[in-house]
Design a protein around this motif. Structure first.
Motif, PDB file in Angstrom:
ATOM      1  N   VAL A   1       0.747  -1.117  -0.136  1.00 62.31           N
ATOM      2  CA  VAL A   1      -0.001  -0.089   0.072  1.00 62.31           C
ATOM      3  C   VAL A   1       0.839   1.226  -0.046  1.00 62.31           C
ATOM      4  CG1 VAL A   1      -1.824   1.311   1.189  1.00 62.31           C
ATOM      5  CG2 VAL A   1      -1.799  -1.530   1.421  1.00 62.31           C
ATOM      6  N   PHE A   2       0.947   1.926  -1.069  1.00 62.11           N
ATOM      7  CA  PHE A   2       1.762   3.003  -1.275  1.00 62.11           C
ATOM      8  C   PHE A   2       0.939   4.399  -1.574  1.00 62.11           C
ATOM      9  CE2 PHE A   2       5.763   4.613  -4.078  1.00 62.11           C
ATOM     10  CZ  PHE A   2       5.818   5.386  -3.004  1.00 62.11           C
ATOM     11  N   GLY A   3       0.691   5.121  -0.435  1.00 60.66           N
ATOM     12  CA  GLY A   3      -0.154   6.210  -0.272  1.00 60.66           C
ATOM     13  C   GLY A   3       0.804   7.449  -0.431  1.00 60.66           C
ATOM     14  N   GLY A   4       0.277   8.491  -0.634  1.00 64.41           N
ATOM     15  CA  GLY A   4       1.045   9.795  -0.621  1.00 64.41           C
ATOM     16  C   GLY A   4       0.117  10.989  -1.416  1.00 64.41           C
TER      17      GLY A   4
ATOM     18  N   ILE B   1      -1.027   1.945  -5.523  1.00 67.22           N
ATOM     19  CA  ILE B   1      -0.641   3.242  -5.361  1.00 67.22           C
ATOM     20  C   ILE B   1      -1.826   4.271  -5.204  1.00 67.22           C
ATOM     21  CG2 ILE B   1       0.437   5.222  -6.719  1.00 67.22           C
ATOM     22  CD1 ILE B   1       1.787   2.971  -8.344  1.00 67.22           C
ATOM     23  N   ILE B   2      -2.128   4.785  -3.890  1.00 69.54           N
ATOM     24  CA  ILE B   2      -3.146   5.442  -3.558  1.00 69.54           C
ATOM     25  C   ILE B   2      -2.832   7.019  -3.134  1.00 69.54           C
ATOM     26  CG2 ILE B   2      -5.078   5.345  -1.946  1.00 69.54           C
ATOM     27  CD1 ILE B   2      -4.401   2.402  -1.274  1.00 69.54           C
ATOM     28  N   PRO B   3      -3.257   7.695  -4.217  1.00 67.57           N
ATOM     29  CA  PRO B   3      -3.308   9.132  -4.035  1.00 67.57           C
ATOM     30  C   PRO B   3      -4.058   9.951  -2.737  1.00 67.57           C
ATOM     31  CG  PRO B   3      -3.371   8.735  -6.331  1.00 67.57           C
ATOM     32  CD  PRO B   3      -3.790   7.585  -5.471  1.00 67.57           C
ATOM     33  N   ALA B   4      -3.685  10.302  -1.828  1.00 65.26           N
ATOM     34  CA  ALA B   4      -4.475  11.024  -1.017  1.00 65.26           C
ATOM     35  C   ALA B   4      -5.393  12.124  -1.402  1.00 65.26           C
ATOM     36  CB  ALA B   4      -3.733  11.665   0.296  1.00 65.26           C
ATOM     37  N   ALA B   5      -6.636  12.362  -0.804  1.00 66.73           N
ATOM     38  CA  ALA B   5      -7.460  13.470  -1.164  1.00 66.73           C
ATOM     39  C   ALA B   5      -7.045  14.742  -0.557  1.00 66.73           C
ATOM     40  CB  ALA B   5      -8.968  13.052  -0.869  1.00 66.73           C
TER      41      ALA B   5
END
Length: 403
Positions: free
Chosen positions: A5-8, A35-39
């Protein structure tokens, strides 16, 4: 299954992010990487001028595609569709519901790792996932990581923590990169497809004139419009077209630009192709409306002319590179043949085609046309009338593939 889980914020995603993702897949043996972009990141405000969420997700998708790991790396809009701050604990709880029996690993850089104990619900995070921290600078060594790892494992018994070193370190932050981009620099820190996306959409203060791009910028834009697996073919066609132009006295710059853009609309849907043709007044016959594969040459030509300002010679070369036609110009022949036999192509007869391309361009063209006709007949598929006309025209000129 092991899931990373790669957030940012990925604002924008850069070569450092890409290196971290690639290393994590290998070091942890990941079966999937999200790959999870943060809101709305809880630890900082998004800076003024941050692209809309859909743009950051699209750039994250370019990064996932760059890893060339189909079925493994993917971008997720999980946090972008959720209201409120993007707490990692909430994301992991959602993922645990989705993947109840799988092993989750949370990826993060040094700064995030050193403050993890201060995050929202750190006990939940460390219960639901292992943590993999990677250094972002030459100073991020075991000496930096060890005290925090020991503190977390003592405070949260059972916590799984590992640290990795990034080979070929790319020491740049997204903040620095945004400043560079606003000043017309920084593209070397970006994967080409991401840089092309930024150019195409005018993000981060980049104001490129798409009708006056230099070659590297044009490549980046083209690559941003296709899947990464297509880039090798596009680059191969570009270089082959230039070599053929040099051999047959055609305009090398036109050949290069046609090669760069010839497949730029390859991945559009049938409906999108038809919409572009209708927008720019390109008539379509019944076969073309049914066979989307025939349309990318026409829509690619339209994009080349109307978006990138390419001249008629480039437009026509791209327009006919799939079907061919009667009365082809030298540049049109070159692109058709280059597309057919560029170095990454492999099929029975390709070496003969390569030989002819540099000794008799018309014979090479005819061989390509007749190979296509035979292939379509073998598959019980209709042959486009323009291809049949190209064959007849070449035969009328006394061109043969024999000998």
């Amino acid at each position: 299954m092991k899931i990373g889980v790669f957030g940012g914020t990925f604002n924008p995603p850069h070569q450092g992010h890409l290196a971290a993702a690639r290393t994590a897949i290998s070091a942890l043996g990941l079966d999937k990487l999200l790959i999870i972009p943060a809101a709305i990141p809880p630890h900082k405000e998004l800076p003024e001028g941050t692209p809309a969420p859909e743009h950051r997700l699209a750039m994250a998708e370019k990064m996932a595609d760059a890893l060339l790991a189909p079925g493994v790396a993917e971008a997720s809009g999980l946090e972008l569709t959720r209201t409120g701050k993007s707490y990692t604990s909430d994301t992991l709880e959602r993922l645990r519901e989705q993947y109840p029996d799988d092993e989750l690993w949370l990826l993060m850089g040094t700064d995030m790792f050193l403050t993890l104990h201060l995050w929202h619900k750190p006990e939940t995070i460390l219960k639901l996932a292992g943590v993999c921290a990677f250094g972002r600078s030459e100073q991020d060594t075991e000496e930096v990581f060890a005290p925090q790892r020991e503190h977390l494992q003592k405070t949260f018994p059972g916590a799984k923590i590992t640290t990795i070193t990034l080979p070929g370190l790319v020491d740049v932050s997204s903040t620095q990169l945004r400043e560079l981009l606003a000043g017309g620099e920084g593209e070397e820190y970006l994967y080409p497809a991401v840089y092309g996306y930024i150019l195409m959409h005018g993000l981060y203060g980049v104001r490129a004139d798409l009708k006056r791009l230099d070659i590297p910028e044009l490549r980046a834009c083209s690559y941003s419009m296709v899947m990464q697996k297509r880039v090798r073919h596009i680059r191969g066609t570009e270089e082959e077209a230039v070599r053929l132009a040099r051999r047959w006295g055609a305009n090398e710059n036109y050949a290069r630009r046609a090669g760069i853009l010839h497949d730029c609309t390859k991945y559009l849907s049938g409906g999108e192709h038809i919409a572009i043709c209708e927008k720019y007044g390109v008539p379509l016959d019944e076969l073309e409306r049914k066979a989307a594969k025939l349309l990318h040459s026409k829509t690619g030509a339209c994009i080349a002319r109307h978006v990138f300002g390419e001249p008629d010679e480039v437009y026509e070369a791209i327009f006919w590179h799939t079907t061919a036609k009667a009365d082809m110009t030298t540049l049109e022949k070159i692109l058709y043949v280059a597309d057919y036999m560029e170095p990454n192509r492999s099929f029975d007869g390709v070496e003969r085609l390569r030989e002819l391309a540099y000794s008799d361009l018309d014979r090479a063209l005819l061989l390509g046309v007749e190979t296509t006709i035979q292939e379509m007949k073998d598959r019980s598929l209709p042959v486009h009338k323009s291809t049949l006309r190209a064959q007849a025209w070449l035969r009328e000129q006394g061109v043969t593939t024999e000998g």
